[in-house]
Design a protein around this motif. Structure first.
Motif, short mmCIF file in Angstrom:
data_model
loop_
_atom_site.label_atom_id
_atom_site.label_comp_id
_atom_site.label_asym_id
_atom_site.label_seq_id
_atom_site.Cartn_x
_atom_site.Cartn_y
_atom_site.Cartn_z
N GLU A 97 11.93 -3.97 -14.27
CA GLU A 97 11.67 -2.57 -14.60
C GLU A 97 11.81 -1.67 -13.36
OE1 GLU A 97 11.06 -0.97 -17.54
OE2 GLU A 97 11.59 -2.85 -18.49
N GLU A 157 3.19 12.22 -17.38
CA GLU A 157 3.47 10.89 -17.93
C GLU A 157 4.12 10.01 -16.88
OE1 GLU A 157 5.33 10.84 -21.84
OE2 GLU A 157 4.53 12.85 -22.17
N ALA A 174 1.58 8.85 -14.38
CA ALA A 174 0.74 7.78 -14.91
C ALA A 174 1.52 6.48 -15.09
CB ALA A 174 0.13 8.20 -16.24
N LEU A 175 2.80 6.60 -15.45
CA LEU A 175 3.63 5.42 -15.71
C LEU A 175 5.03 5.69 -15.12
CD1 LEU A 175 3.75 2.65 -17.08
CD2 LEU A 175 4.54 3.81 -19.13
N ALA A 188 8.33 4.68 -16.85
CA ALA A 188 8.60 5.14 -18.22
C ALA A 188 10.08 5.42 -18.39
CB ALA A 188 7.79 6.39 -18.53
N SER A 218 8.78 7.27 -27.46
CA SER A 218 8.06 6.02 -27.21
C SER A 218 7.03 5.73 -28.28
CB SER A 218 7.41 6.02 -25.83
OG SER A 218 6.41 7.00 -25.75
#
Length: 73
Positions: free
Chosen positions: A23, A50, A53-54, A57, A64
């Motif tokens: 990833e 977002e 936080a991730l 992504a 999602s």
């Protein structure tokens, strides 16, 4: 039996690390090609909060979660 359980846990941990590394490599490739921060499904920007936080992504919140954003007619 205890050793077998430990080996399975070790394999599971190695698989998780391998998946995370994959990833990260995909995110780095998206940085290189200028698509990082954009949804792979619809092309919309992914919200900065977002991404904070991730960071890995690859999809915006609607894509999602499986919810399609409908445009006003």
């Amino acid at each position: 039996d205890g050793l077998e359980g430990e080996e399975e846990a070790h394999r599971s941990a190695v698989d998780a690390v391998d998946e995370l590394l994959d990833e990260v490599e995909l995110a780095l490739a998206r940085l290189d090609d200028g698509t990082y921060g954009r949804c792979e499904t619809c092309g919309s920007p992914i919200d900065d909060t977002e991404l904070a936080a991730l960071p890995l992504a690859r999809a915006c919140r609607p894509c999602s979660s499986g919810v399609l954003a409908l445009e006003d007619a």
